[in-house]
Design an enzyme around this catalytic site. Structure first.
Site, PDB file in Angstrom:
ATOM      1  CE  LYS A 210      -3.563   2.247   2.729  1.00 10.70           C
ATOM      2  NZ  LYS A 210      -4.497   2.175   3.849  1.00 10.70           N
ATOM      3  CD  GLU A 216       9.385  -5.771   7.208  1.00 17.00           C
ATOM      4  OE1 GLU A 216       9.084  -4.673   6.663  1.00 17.00           O
ATOM      5  OE2 GLU A 216       9.228  -5.989   8.422  1.00 17.00           O
ATOM      6  N   GLY A 271      -4.831  -2.010   5.095  1.00 17.22           N
ATOM      7  CA  GLY A 271      -4.031  -3.133   4.591  1.00 17.22           C
ATOM      8  C   GLY A 271      -4.659  -4.485   4.866  1.00 17.22           C
ATOM      9  NE  ARG A 272      -6.341  -3.981  11.030  1.00 18.28           N
ATOM     10  CZ  ARG A 272      -5.691  -2.832  11.163  1.00 18.28           C
ATOM     11  NH1 ARG A 272      -4.547  -2.650  10.563  1.00 18.28           N
ATOM     12  NH2 ARG A 272      -6.192  -1.855  11.912  1.00 18.28           N
ATOM     13  CD  GLU A 357      -1.529  -4.600  11.454  1.00 21.34           C
ATOM     14  OE1 GLU A 357      -2.208  -4.374  10.434  1.00 21.34           O
ATOM     15  OE2 GLU A 357      -0.339  -4.933  11.398  1.00 21.34           O
ATOM     16  CG  HIS A 388      -2.589 -35.836  16.981  1.00 24.51           C
ATOM     17  ND1 HIS A 388      -2.586 -37.071  17.596  1.00 24.51           N
ATOM     18  CD2 HIS A 388      -3.654 -35.838  16.142  1.00 24.51           C
ATOM     19  CE1 HIS A 388      -3.585 -37.795  17.123  1.00 24.51           C
ATOM     20  NE2 HIS A 388      -4.254 -37.069  16.238  1.00 24.51           N
ATOM     21  CE  LYS A 508       6.114  -0.785  10.084  1.00 25.06           C
ATOM     22  NZ  LYS A 508       5.176  -0.102   9.209  1.00 25.06           N
TER      23      LYS A 508
HETATM   24  O1  F6P Z   1       2.387  -4.239   9.906  1.00 23.94           O
HETATM   25  C1  F6P Z   1       2.012  -2.940   9.635  1.00 23.94           C
HETATM   26  C2  F6P Z   1       1.453  -2.774   8.252  1.00 23.94           C
HETATM   27  O2  F6P Z   1       1.279  -1.413   8.041  1.00 23.94           O
HETATM   28  C3  F6P Z   1       0.157  -3.524   8.012  1.00 23.94           C
HETATM   29  O3  F6P Z   1      -0.953  -2.882   8.491  1.00 23.94           O
HETATM   30  C4  F6P Z   1       0.180  -3.669   6.537  1.00 23.94           C
HETATM   31  O4  F6P Z   1      -0.720  -4.626   6.124  1.00 23.94           O
HETATM   32  C5  F6P Z   1       1.619  -4.042   6.320  1.00 23.94           C
HETATM   33  O5  F6P Z   1       2.337  -3.264   7.267  1.00 23.94           O
HETATM   34  C6  F6P Z   1       2.151  -3.840   4.949  1.00 23.94           C
HETATM   35  O6  F6P Z   1       2.092  -2.505   4.557  1.00 23.94           O
HETATM   36  P1  F6P Z   1       2.259  -2.081   3.046  1.00 23.94           P
HETATM   37  O7  F6P Z   1       1.162  -2.725   2.259  1.00 23.94           O
HETATM   38  O8  F6P Z   1       2.187  -0.598   3.031  1.00 23.94           O
HETATM   39  O9  F6P Z   1       3.605  -2.575   2.568  1.00 23.94           O
END
Ligand code: F6P
Length: 547
Positions: A210, A216, A271-272, A357, A388, A508
């Site tokens: 987003k 990452e 995002g979620r 979240e 199990h 972060k």
């Molecule tokens: O973990 C925090 C967060 O902002 C989530 O809410 C989101 O889904 C994820 O990081 C990834 O964010 P982006 O889509 O901006 O890379």
């Protein structure tokens, strides 16, 4: 704070529930079923292809009346309308929360800041359909003219968990032999594994982010781009092998992705909650546009049910209220999600983000510290694996763990009598959890006295059972929407903002500060606490040594 100006725990409805809890806390499910033989039918609801049996909960009709009263007292109906109609209910970020518009079928406009968002949604969906059809049919060619054989989705959190979970859930609906990989972890192993055996000429990367700034995702995307360029001889190749899903066009451009390969969405999609947006592209490629649309229809059916159905027959409202009952009155700390379907193996992880979240908050919408419990710890594994592993604790441990059992009448992969055996376990577990086994029953089995206590099952462990005919795109959409709205219901009751995630920020920021300190070639000036300083020094001393 509610319209009445009261905190939730100050509401009469809350106080009545607290009193009722004292009266009912020691009542057993066994007794409740003896007193009300029709419970199994009375406490069940059928909607949107899902059958919910909530009779194995520690509730009576009075409990439900009181819980439903609480939903009214917090103005749940009006707050639901606020969400569906685009009010800026994400108060800390000043944003609307319009993920329901993404899957809306009706032609009515959905206004945000005076503008109808629906044409934009339809336009992106149309482009996604066209693009995924081209990739599936082989019309989309890589740089050297070959069709795509491997799709690697690079994203994390909401830009990964949904499509990854759904691709696995709907694999039998794929109708393509393209391979799908989901890379989220910044650990280089994740990307390296996804690229093992990959042919750069036939690999397509979908960078899903987003913000297009997530460390990452950007690190993985840059490494993927280098891998591609090294093999195919330069930046030119990126055009045919990179797609971006993002709200941040300038950043995407800077990365070098062709604007024609960019699928946008909007900051009113959290995002979620973003799988029905452009973020679902890898899933659409995997299952085809028709199945994706079916899934959206499943979402919509549940959205409408939630918006319109009476609370007493409203699946998300019922699940939300039952969760409140255990979380806030029985003081349960966690909630298990137990899908009896291997295809839903990632569903608990998906709901972990969606729920934790959203509702893992300690202050109310107006910034006041809460003095009541908010979101539970969500966890789970597919049945029968969990049986199990951790079911021992569910049956005989000291903790109360309410659980949702999710099962299907038909398997996606019928194989001999596997499915009946799976479902026999499914039904047996909720029965055992509810009714247990007394010491008398154990003795009747001739168990030696010294072992009797060990073999007693106290029972009275609450569960919801959710059944559907089969796991298909439509069912999956309804199931996800069910949980999204359940989370919303609970957030409204707790008075928290379910749509920001500021708790992920601090780590972060600190990681950015620590990153240069991990370089053993640079001088380290310890500026942390003694623990962190020592740990960093240990890492610097050891990171270069041979194994
Ligand atoms: O973990 C925090 C967060 O902002 C989530 O809410 C989101 O889904 C994820 O990081 C990834 O964010 P982006 O889509 O901006 O890379």
């Amino acid at each position: 704070m509610n319209r009445s100006g009261k905190k939730v725990i100050e509401l009469e409805e809350w106080k009545k529930l607290a009193k009722h809890y004292q009266a009912i806390r020691d009542t057993s499910l066994k007794d409740l079923f003896l007193q009300e033989p029709g419970r199994g039918v009375d406490f069940s609801v059928n909607a949107c292809g899902l059958y919910l049996d909530y009779s194995k909960n520690r509730i009576t009709g009075d409990t439900m009346t009181l819980l439903l009263g609480l939903a009214e007292a917090v103005d749940l109906r009006a707050k639901t309308e606020d969400m569906f109609t685009g009010r800026k209910i994400n108060c800390t970020e000043g944003r609307a929360v319009l993920h329901t518009a993404l899957r809306r079928k009706s032609d009515d406009p959905v206004l945000f800041d005076g503008e109808d968002v629906m044409p934009g949604i339809r336009q992106v969906l149309g482009r996604m359909k066209e693009c995924s059809s081209r990739i599936r049919s082989g019309e989309w060619k890589g740089y050297t003219g070959k069709p795509i054989r491997r799709v690697v989705n690079i994203g994390i959190g909401g830009s990964d968990l949904g499509p990854a979970m759904a691709c696995q859930a709907l694999r039998p609906f794929a109708g393509t032999d393209i391979d799908f990989f989901f890379v989220s972890n910044i650990d280089g192993t994740h990307l390296s594994e996804a690229l093992k055996g990959a042919d750069p000429e036939t690999t397509l990367f979908i960078v899903a982010s987003k913000t297009f700034t997530t460390q990452e995702t950007m690190t993985n995307a840059e490494s993927a781009r280098s891998w591609l360029e090294d093999s195919l001889g330069g930046r030119e190749a990126v055009r045919n092998h990179f797609i971006a899903l993002s709200t941040n066009e300038p950043k995407v451009k800077e990365f070098g992705i062709d604007p024609e390969n960019v699928f946008g969405f909007w900051d009113w999609v959290g995002g979620r909650y973003s799988m029905p947006s452009a973020i679902g592209l890898s899933l659409m490629i995997a299952v085809g546009p028709e199945n994706f649309q079916e899934m959206l229809d499943g979402y919509t059916a549940m959205d409408e049910h939630f918006r319109n159905e009476d609370f007493s027959r409203n699946l998300p409202v019922l699940l939300g209220l039952l969760g409140i009952w255990y979380n806030n009155f029985f003081e349960a700390e966690s909630h298990a999600i137990l899908p009896y379907d291997q295809c839903l193996a990632r569903f608990p992880a998906y709901l972990q983000q969606a729920d934790m979240e959203s509702n893992g908050k300690s202050v109310t919408r107006d910034g006041q510290k809460v003095s009541w419990q908010t979101g539970p710890i969500i966890w789970g594994e597919p049945g029968t694996n969990g049986q199990h592993a951790f079911y021992q604790l569910l049956h005989q441990g000291t903790k109360l763990v309410p659980a949702d059992f999710i099962g299907f009448a038909r398997s996606q992969n019928p194989l001999g009598d596997h499915h009946r055996k799976l479902m026999a376990n499914f039904f047996a577990q909720t029965e055992a959890l509810a009714f247990g086994k007394t010491s008398e029953e154990v003795r009747e089995e001739g168990i030696p006295e010294e072992l009797v206590a060990h073999k007693v099952f106290e029972g009275n462990r609450p569960t919801n059972t959710i059944l559907a005919e089969e796991l298909n795109p439509r069912t999956l959409g309804s199931l996800i929407s069910l949980y999204e709205h359940k989370i919303f219901v609970q957030g409204v009751i707790w008075g928290v903002n379910s749509f920001d995630q500021m708790g992920v920020e601090l780590g972060k920021v600190l990681a950015k500060k620590i990153l240069p300190e991990l370089d053993p070639g640079e001088e380290f000036r310890p500026g942390h606490d003694s623990s962190t300083n020592n740990l960093i020094s240990w890492f610097r001393d050891n990171c270069r040594k041979e194994a």
